[in-house]
Structures are given as C-alpha cells and as structure tokens.
Design a protein around this motif. Structure first.
Motif, short mmCIF file in Angstrom:
data_model
loop_
_atom_site.label_atom_id
_atom_site.label_comp_id
_atom_site.label_asym_id
_atom_site.label_seq_id
_atom_site.Cartn_x
_atom_site.Cartn_y
_atom_site.Cartn_z
N PHE A 7 -29.64 -19.18 19.07
CA PHE A 7 -30.15 -20.24 19.94
C PHE A 7 -29.68 -21.61 19.44
CE2 PHE A 7 -33.36 -23.30 21.34
CZ PHE A 7 -33.31 -23.09 22.71
N SER A 8 -29.72 -21.80 18.13
CA SER A 8 -29.28 -23.05 17.53
C SER A 8 -27.80 -23.31 17.82
CB SER A 8 -29.52 -22.99 16.01
OG SER A 8 -29.05 -24.15 15.39
N ILE A 9 -26.99 -22.26 17.80
CA ILE A 9 -25.56 -22.39 18.09
C ILE A 9 -25.34 -22.75 19.56
CG2 ILE A 9 -23.40 -21.08 18.28
CD1 ILE A 9 -24.34 -19.57 15.70
N ILE A 10 -26.10 -22.15 20.44
CA ILE A 10 -26.00 -22.49 21.87
C ILE A 10 -26.38 -23.95 22.10
CG2 ILE A 10 -27.00 -22.05 24.16
CD1 ILE A 10 -27.18 -19.06 23.22
N MET A 11 -27.43 -24.39 21.43
CA MET A 11 -27.85 -25.79 21.56
C MET A 11 -26.80 -26.73 20.98
SD MET A 11 -30.47 -25.60 23.35
CE MET A 11 -30.81 -27.33 23.34
N LEU A 12 -26.17 -26.34 19.87
CA LEU A 12 -25.10 -27.14 19.29
C LEU A 12 -23.95 -27.28 20.28
CD1 LEU A 12 -23.69 -28.57 16.90
CD2 LEU A 12 -22.87 -26.31 16.19
N ASN A 13 -23.57 -26.18 20.90
CA ASN A 13 -22.49 -26.20 21.88
C ASN A 13 -22.81 -27.17 23.01
OD1 ASN A 13 -19.95 -24.79 22.98
ND2 ASN A 13 -21.39 -24.68 24.68
N THR A 14 -24.01 -27.10 23.52
CA THR A 14 -24.44 -28.00 24.60
C THR A 14 -24.40 -29.44 24.13
OG1 THR A 14 -25.83 -26.26 25.53
CG2 THR A 14 -26.32 -28.55 26.18
N LEU A 16 -22.70 -30.84 21.68
CA LEU A 16 -21.36 -31.36 21.38
C LEU A 16 -20.49 -31.54 22.61
CD1 LEU A 16 -20.40 -29.41 18.12
CD2 LEU A 16 -21.15 -31.79 18.33
N HIS A 17 -20.72 -30.77 23.66
CA HIS A 17 -19.78 -30.74 24.78
C HIS A 17 -20.34 -31.19 26.12
CE1 HIS A 17 -16.86 -29.02 22.12
NE2 HIS A 17 -17.76 -28.15 21.72
N ASN A 18 -21.60 -31.53 26.19
CA ASN A 18 -22.18 -32.01 27.44
C ASN A 18 -21.78 -33.48 27.63
OD1 ASN A 18 -23.85 -33.06 29.45
ND2 ASN A 18 -25.46 -31.60 29.00
N MET A 27 -25.08 -34.18 17.81
CA MET A 27 -25.48 -33.61 16.54
C MET A 27 -24.34 -33.68 15.52
SD MET A 27 -27.12 -29.89 15.66
CE MET A 27 -28.51 -30.21 16.71
N THR A 28 -24.70 -34.01 14.30
CA THR A 28 -23.73 -34.04 13.20
C THR A 28 -23.84 -32.74 12.40
OG1 THR A 28 -25.34 -35.00 11.69
CG2 THR A 28 -23.99 -36.55 13.00
N LYS A 29 -22.90 -32.55 11.48
CA LYS A 29 -22.98 -31.38 10.61
C LYS A 29 -24.28 -31.41 9.82
CE LYS A 29 -18.20 -30.25 9.64
NZ LYS A 29 -17.17 -30.11 8.63
N PHE A 58 -18.11 -23.00 24.10
CA PHE A 58 -18.38 -21.86 24.96
C PHE A 58 -18.05 -22.27 26.38
CE2 PHE A 58 -22.25 -20.76 22.11
CZ PHE A 58 -21.42 -20.25 21.14
N SER A 59 -17.56 -21.33 27.15
CA SER A 59 -17.21 -21.65 28.51
C SER A 59 -17.41 -20.43 29.39
CB SER A 59 -15.74 -22.09 28.55
OG SER A 59 -15.38 -22.47 29.83
N LEU A 60 -17.97 -20.65 30.55
CA LEU A 60 -18.13 -19.59 31.54
C LEU A 60 -16.98 -19.66 32.53
CD1 LEU A 60 -21.92 -20.05 32.31
CD2 LEU A 60 -20.88 -18.36 30.80
N LYS A 61 -16.55 -18.52 33.01
CA LYS A 61 -15.45 -18.46 33.97
C LYS A 61 -15.74 -19.33 35.19
CE LYS A 61 -12.63 -15.35 36.77
NZ LYS A 61 -12.29 -16.46 37.63
#
Length: 83
Positions: A7-14, A16-18, A27-29, A58-61
C-alpha cells in the motif's frame, strides 16, 4: 507487513507521479523511510524501491491509451494551427 508495504508503494507512486501534486510537496526518500520505519527494513532496500518507482511509474493500459489519445489530439491541433 507485505500488505502495508505494498500500500505504501502504491501511495508513493501516486505521490511521485500525480500531476496535481506540486513538486515541493512530493514524498522524499527520507519521508518514504519514515513512513515504513516500523518494518525494520534496510534503508538501502527502501531507497531502491523509491528509486525504481520514481523512474518507472505504475501504469494501467487504459491510462496509457488515454494519454496517447490526448497527445495525438494535441499534435493534430498544433498541425492545424500551423497551416
């Protein structure tokens, strides 16, 4: 642990890339380390996760298709404007 880290990784992805999130609020390291400090994972391990997510979002088709469609439409508009 695995579920919460996932869940933390999904939130990081959001985070960093939203595009709605301003660069200075991302978010920083160190923030990612703090968020996962309870798991007793090595900083190097968390840093590697952070770096991979930052470079490879992460990317959805469906999202990729929509982005390609928007980019194509923008290119068409630019072509029309230059005529």
């Amino acid at each position: 642990t695995a579920f919460v880290l996932a869940f933390s990784i999904i939130m990081l992805n959001t985070d960093l890339h939203n595009p709605s999130i301003k660069e200075e609020r991302r978010m920083t390291k160190q923030g990612f380390r703090r968020q996962n400090a309870d798991f007793n994972l090595e900083d190097e391990y968390l840093d590697a996760i952070y770096d991979r997510i930052k470079v490879n979002p992460f990317s959805l088709k469906e999202d990729d298709d929509e982005r390609a469609k928007l980019q194509s439409n923008q290119t068409d508009l630019i072509s029309l404007n230059s005529m």
